[in-house]
Design an enzyme around this catalytic site. Structure first.
Site, PDB file in Angstrom:
ATOM      1  N   GLY A  97       0.814  -1.204   0.000  1.00 35.40           N
ATOM      2  CA  GLY A  97       0.000   0.000   0.000  1.00 35.40           C
ATOM      3  C   GLY A  97       0.850   1.258   0.000  1.00 35.40           C
ATOM      4  N   GLY A 145       0.781  -5.464   1.705  1.00 38.54           N
ATOM      5  CA  GLY A 145      -0.592  -5.460   1.224  1.00 38.54           C
ATOM      6  C   GLY A 145      -0.806  -6.305  -0.015  1.00 38.54           C
ATOM      7  N   GLU A 168       7.058  -5.382   7.695  1.00 44.68           N
ATOM      8  CA  GLU A 168       6.449  -4.296   8.473  1.00 44.68           C
ATOM      9  C   GLU A 168       7.169  -3.937   9.766  1.00 44.68           C
ATOM     10  OE1 GLU A 168       3.400  -5.797   5.665  1.00 44.68           O
ATOM     11  OE2 GLU A 168       4.826  -6.744   7.006  1.00 44.68           O
ATOM     12  N   ASP A 176       0.347  -7.316   8.809  1.00 40.75           N
ATOM     13  CA  ASP A 176      -1.111  -7.276   8.865  1.00 40.75           C
ATOM     14  C   ASP A 176      -1.731  -8.005   7.678  1.00 40.75           C
ATOM     15  OD1 ASP A 176      -0.289  -5.311   7.035  1.00 40.75           O
ATOM     16  OD2 ASP A 176      -1.898  -3.930   7.563  1.00 40.75           O
TER      17      ASP A 176
END
Length: 415
Positions: A97, A145, A168, A176
């Site tokens: 993202g 993402g 991350e 995530d």
């Protein structure tokens, strides 16, 4: 193979969500986003193409909303029998993202820090609960993402060009997009290792690790796509049979040993500890070259992210995908309220002169890959030396972690 959760969304809730997204898209100022993701019907399939090659096909909020809307439309269409997602440009499936735009919005107090993660996780859930065969051609960089756009579907096809990572913890976040669901379900403790170190898997290793379900030569993907879209009213079994036929014919690195094979015993014993502090102790006690290398890598990560990630995977191991995504939305908002995410983006990605927020992209793997720098070399304030707060694992208290996992009440993610 990653286990899947199949639970259809309530019809009324889905219809209401589609109405809201349609309104958002009509009001969106990102008019060029229509071309940033291509949505086409080809034969029996609905085809999603990530179309931002200069940004390594990183996605923004309007792209997420468009994909969700079309995915639900195709899922309800009796003439659409499978859904295929891919990237353009030859370098990436999707590098994640637009992290820098999220950081900018967070500093300005904008709603994107809520809306982006909420809509992204809703899309991850829609993929995970999709009732039609979902095929992701993860050719090239597949990170963050981008993993969420692929991992929860029925089939993931890797190639010799695939580069997988969940980086991350290097920027004050956590793995995530459902990482709390799929990572602890990988063989042994590979998931914990990938989550905490940001280690990059390449080519056939992505399939051997259980991330991809199939491995096909990159140059064979156009033929595979033609064969998939030419199937007549295919079932999930028909799709699997075709993918298997391509997989067994691919001989690239077939006899090559899995890159982590020689370290799996140590990974399983070391990363099975119940806390991040114990993992560190295990690595120090081992003292070998592999252990020391992991200590060096982990020392560069956010202490808060590391401890958050261990608990995320421990709790996610016994949750379904929906509850994992709800938990991860709480964690995302805790990160947006904190310090380390913004510091990580500053140090690893830098701030870019003359670039409007939302037009760039950023995703890093252990500090070595940054889509921002691939687009424009004019960076400032990028020193690769983040100053984490707290600076040590010991300073990240259980009470603080409890607050990160705490319900957001009416602001919780609703799936």
């Amino acid at each position: 193979m990653v286990l899947q959760v199949a639970r259809p969304l309530p019809r009324l809730k889905s219809f209401h969500r589609l109405q809201i997204i349609l309104q958002h898209l009509h009001m969106s100022k990102h008019t060029d986003s229509v071309h940033e993701v291509l949505l086409e019907k080809k034969g029996c399939a609905g085809v999603i193409t990530m179309n931002r090659p200069k940004a390594l096909n990183a996605f923004n909020l309007p792209m997420i909303q468009q994909i969700y809307l079309q995915l639900k439309t195709w899922e309800a269409d009796p003439e659409t029998f499978l859904i295929l997602i891919k990237g353009t440009g030859g370098k990436a499936f999707c590098a994640g993202g637009d992290i820098r735009a999220i950081a900018d919005a967070g500093k300005a107090g904008g709603r994107m820090t809520q809306d982006f993660f909420r809509e992204e996780y809703i899309l991850n859930n829609a993929i995970g609960t999709c009732q039609k065969p979902y095929v992701a051609l993860i050719d090239g960089i597949t990170m963050g993402g981008g993993v969420g756009l692929s991992i929860h579907g029925h089939f993931r096809v890797a190639t010799e060009k695939t580069l997988f990572a969940m980086p991350e913890t290097a920027i004050g976040l956590f793995p995530d997009v459902g990482g709390g669901y799929f990572l602890p379900r990988l063989s042994g403790k590979i998931g914990y290792y990938l989550a905490l170190t940001g280690f990059r898997l390449k080519g056939r290793d992505v399939q051997k690790a259980g991330i991809a379900t199939h491995f096909v030569e990159s140059e064979k993907l156009p033929a595979l796509e033609r064969d998939l879209t030419s199937l007549k009213s295919p079932s999930k079994e028909n799709v699997a049979e075709l993918l298997n036929s391509y997989h067994v014919k691919c001989k690239i690195d077939q006899e090559k040993q899995f890159i982590l094979d020689e370290h799996m015993e140590k990974i399983n014993s070391t990363f099975s500890a119940s806390s991040m502090e114990e993992i560190i102790q295990n690595l120090k006690k081992d003292g070998g070259p592999f252990a020391l290398k992991q200590l060096e890598t982990i020392s560069k990560m956010s202490p808060t992210s590391l401890k958050m990630t261990v608990r995320q995977l421990q709790e996610g191991a016994s949750m379904d995908l929906q509850n994992v995504l709800t938990m991860e939305y709480r964690l995302s908002q805790a990160c947006m309220r904190g310090h380390d995410f913004y510091e990580g983006v500053r140090a690893r990605c830098g701030m870019q002169k003359g670039l409007k927020s939302g037009t760039g992209s950023c995703r890093i793997a252990s500090g070595r890959l940054c889509a921002c720098s691939l687009q424009d070399p004019v960076l400032i304030d990028k020193d690769h030396a983040p100053k984490w707060k707290p600076a040590t694992l010991e300073e990240v208290t259980d009470e603080f972690l409890d607050s990160c996992f705490k319900s957001l009440g009416s602001n919780d993610l609703k799936l």
